[in-house]
Design a protein around this motif. Structure first.
Motif, mmCIF file in Angstrom:
data_model
loop_
_atom_site.group_PDB
_atom_site.id
_atom_site.type_symbol
_atom_site.label_atom_id
_atom_site.label_comp_id
_atom_site.label_asym_id
_atom_site.label_seq_id
_atom_site.Cartn_x
_atom_site.Cartn_y
_atom_site.Cartn_z
ATOM 1 N N GLY A 1 29.397 26.698 41.613
ATOM 2 C CA GLY A 1 29.613 26.290 40.571
ATOM 3 C C GLY A 1 31.534 26.358 40.170
ATOM 4 N N ALA A 2 31.981 27.360 41.117
ATOM 5 C CA ALA A 2 33.260 27.458 40.307
ATOM 6 C C ALA A 2 34.182 27.089 41.293
ATOM 7 C CB ALA A 2 33.364 28.790 39.857
ATOM 8 N N GLN A 3 35.334 26.122 40.566
ATOM 9 C CA GLN A 3 36.609 26.292 41.609
ATOM 10 C C GLN A 3 37.203 27.415 41.922
ATOM 11 O OE1 GLN A 3 37.890 22.268 42.725
ATOM 12 N NE2 GLN A 3 38.480 24.088 43.614
ATOM 13 N N LEU A 4 37.889 27.269 43.670
ATOM 14 C CA LEU A 4 38.675 29.051 44.096
ATOM 15 C C LEU A 4 39.759 28.518 43.769
ATOM 16 C CD1 LEU A 4 35.696 29.438 46.725
ATOM 17 C CD2 LEU A 4 35.957 30.331 44.107
ATOM 18 N N GLN A 5 40.844 29.449 43.752
ATOM 19 C CA GLN A 5 41.845 29.000 44.347
ATOM 20 C C GLN A 5 42.333 30.074 45.858
ATOM 21 O OE1 GLN A 5 44.405 27.488 42.432
ATOM 22 N NE2 GLN A 5 43.122 26.960 41.295
ATOM 23 N N GLN A 6 43.414 30.182 46.295
ATOM 24 C CA GLN A 6 43.150 30.982 47.479
ATOM 25 C C GLN A 6 43.309 31.982 47.397
ATOM 26 O OE1 GLN A 6 43.905 28.683 50.499
ATOM 27 N NE2 GLN A 6 43.734 30.931 51.658
ATOM 28 N N ASP A 7 43.561 32.657 46.010
ATOM 29 C CA ASP A 7 43.291 34.001 46.256
ATOM 30 C C ASP A 7 42.528 34.761 45.234
ATOM 31 O OD1 ASP A 7 44.135 34.035 43.853
ATOM 32 O OD2 ASP A 7 45.522 35.535 43.876
ATOM 33 N N THR A 8 41.525 33.341 45.032
ATOM 34 C CA THR A 8 40.333 33.951 43.568
ATOM 35 C C THR A 8 39.564 35.117 44.852
ATOM 36 O OG1 THR A 8 40.215 32.062 42.929
ATOM 37 C CG2 THR A 8 38.354 33.545 42.881
ATOM 38 N N LEU A 9 39.061 34.882 46.257
ATOM 39 C CA LEU A 9 37.756 36.287 45.875
ATOM 40 C C LEU A 9 38.855 37.252 47.218
ATOM 41 C CD1 LEU A 9 35.046 33.949 47.308
ATOM 42 C CD2 LEU A 9 35.437 34.496 45.477
ATOM 43 N N VAL A 10 39.537 37.308 47.055
ATOM 44 C CA VAL A 10 39.977 38.490 47.230
ATOM 45 C C VAL A 10 41.106 39.668 46.259
ATOM 46 C CG1 VAL A 10 40.437 37.131 49.731
ATOM 47 C CG2 VAL A 10 42.086 37.325 48.187
ATOM 48 N N PRO A 11 41.186 41.149 47.180
ATOM 49 C CA PRO A 11 42.209 41.932 46.097
ATOM 50 C C PRO A 11 43.269 41.592 45.753
ATOM 51 C CG PRO A 11 40.304 43.099 47.876
ATOM 52 C CD PRO A 11 40.361 41.631 48.142
ATOM 53 N N VAL A 12 43.788 41.653 44.687
ATOM 54 C CA VAL A 12 45.014 41.288 44.202
ATOM 55 C C VAL A 12 45.484 42.318 43.969
ATOM 56 C CG1 VAL A 12 44.389 39.259 42.787
ATOM 57 C CG2 VAL A 12 44.104 41.742 41.846
ATOM 58 N N GLY A 13 45.566 43.784 43.809
ATOM 59 C CA GLY A 13 45.743 45.227 44.482
ATOM 60 C C GLY A 13 45.514 46.130 45.894
ATOM 61 N N GLN A 14 46.310 47.220 45.744
ATOM 62 C CA GLN A 14 45.457 48.401 46.155
ATOM 63 C C GLN A 14 43.832 47.668 46.644
ATOM 64 O OE1 GLN A 14 46.788 52.034 46.319
ATOM 65 N NE2 GLN A 14 46.339 52.334 47.877
ATOM 66 N N ALA A 15 43.305 47.889 47.233
ATOM 67 C CA ALA A 15 41.975 48.031 47.722
ATOM 68 C C ALA A 15 41.396 48.975 48.297
ATOM 69 C CB ALA A 15 41.433 46.646 48.261
ATOM 70 N N TRP A 16 40.113 49.944 48.615
ATOM 71 C CA TRP A 16 39.236 50.702 49.777
ATOM 72 C C TRP A 16 39.063 49.800 50.247
ATOM 73 C CZ3 TRP A 16 34.335 50.939 51.839
ATOM 74 C CH2 TRP A 16 34.130 51.776 52.189
ATOM 75 N N LEU A 17 39.163 49.683 51.872
ATOM 76 C CA LEU A 17 39.380 48.770 52.936
ATOM 77 C C LEU A 17 37.437 49.339 53.814
ATOM 78 C CD1 LEU A 17 41.514 47.366 54.103
ATOM 79 C CD2 LEU A 17 40.856 46.561 52.265
ATOM 80 N N GLY A 18 36.663 48.535 54.607
ATOM 81 C CA GLY A 18 35.519 49.160 54.755
ATOM 82 C C GLY A 18 36.263 48.631 56.268
ATOM 83 N N THR A 19 34.976 49.304 57.666
ATOM 84 C CA THR A 19 35.917 50.162 59.230
ATOM 85 C C THR A 19 35.036 48.638 59.818
ATOM 86 O OG1 THR A 19 34.249 51.525 59.173
ATOM 87 C CG2 THR A 19 36.063 51.849 58.861
#
Length: 255
Positions: free
Chosen positions: A219-237
């Motif tokens: 139901g929501a309109q997305l921007q290109q970066d809506t669903l990704v971290p905007v800053g530093q994030a812990w990343l899985g492997t």
């Protein structure tokens, strides 16, 4: 420590409980099946007694707008009141990357309300913003329709495996409160439409995905970066190929 895991019988909860037990903690599993109901409050005060950390992984059983909002507001009030009464030192809640940008979605309005309650509770807390789980891919495809051609957003995603989510939750639960948001994500970033097509091909599904910048996400309109971290994030492997192999969903493998 004594740690209360709300939603401890769910997809992430089971993994979190196992890891916390292995680390030597006293773990109480909160779910209706264990006699602890966050909506009615039944069993909550007793479960909270002497608890140092609460890990809230509960999710609404319904995605209908009013039901989702009611669930997160009611559960949030009950959990936070019981935690404050018990003197809990750290409240950890699992939420979603981009929640604050997705108010057009009823589900995310519920998450926004939950997060606001936590921030305003006066408790020391950490809100974990996770990207979408790989395990939700079938549900995302189902939401896109049942035709032979599926329209999905071209927005970037950085999905994470449930195993990595559980690792992150356990690590954060054992740390000092951030009193803010921490972000976690998978190791690979690509278009949601491209990822969906890879999944269909790998699982022997003949449907085709068409990338559409206007396509809605629950139901929501997305921007290109809506669903990704905007800053530093812990990343899985665990990336897509490894997750797919482990899942048993790939064509020619048992599900």
């Amino acid at each position: 420590m004594k740690i209360l895991v709300i939603g401890g019988t769910g997809r992430i909860g089971i993994k979190v409980v196992d890891r916390l037990h292995a680390a030597g903690h006293e773990v109480v599993v909160a779910a209706p099946s264990t006699g602890i109901d966050v909506l009615s409050g039944e069993g909550l005060a007793a479960a909270m007694a002497d608890t140092e950390v609460v890990v809230d992984l509960a999710n609404s059983p319904s995605f209908e707008d009013a039901a989702v909002l009611s669930f997160f507001v009611t559960a949030g009030h009950n959990i936070l009141a019981a935690a404050a009464q018990a003197g809990v030192r750290h409240h950890v809640a699992l939420s979603v990357v981009g929640t604050d940008k997705l108010a057009a979605s009823g589900y995310f309005r519920g998450k926004i309300a939950q997060e606001r309650l936590i921030r305003d509770s006066g408790l020391a807390y950490t809100i974990i913003h996770s990207t979408q789980f790989f395990e939700f891919l079938p549900g995302i495809l189902q939401a896109a329709g049942d035709g032979q051609t599926l329209q999905l957003p071209t927005a970037a995603v950085q999905p994470i495996a449930a195993e990595d989510v559980a690792d992150a939750v356990v690590r954060i639960a054992q740390q000092a409160p951030a009193n803010g948001v921490v972000e976690i994500a998978g190791p690979e970033r690509e278009s949601m439409a491209v990822l969906a097509q890879r999944f269909l091909q790998a699982t022997g599904d003949a449907r085709e995905v068409v990338g559409d910048v206007q396509a809605r996400y629950f139901g929501a309109q997305l921007q290109q970066d809506t669903l990704v971290p905007v800053g530093q994030a812990w990343l899985g492997t665990i990336g897509f190929e490894r997750w797919l192999q482990q899942s048993g969903l790939a064509q020619g493998r048992p599900a």
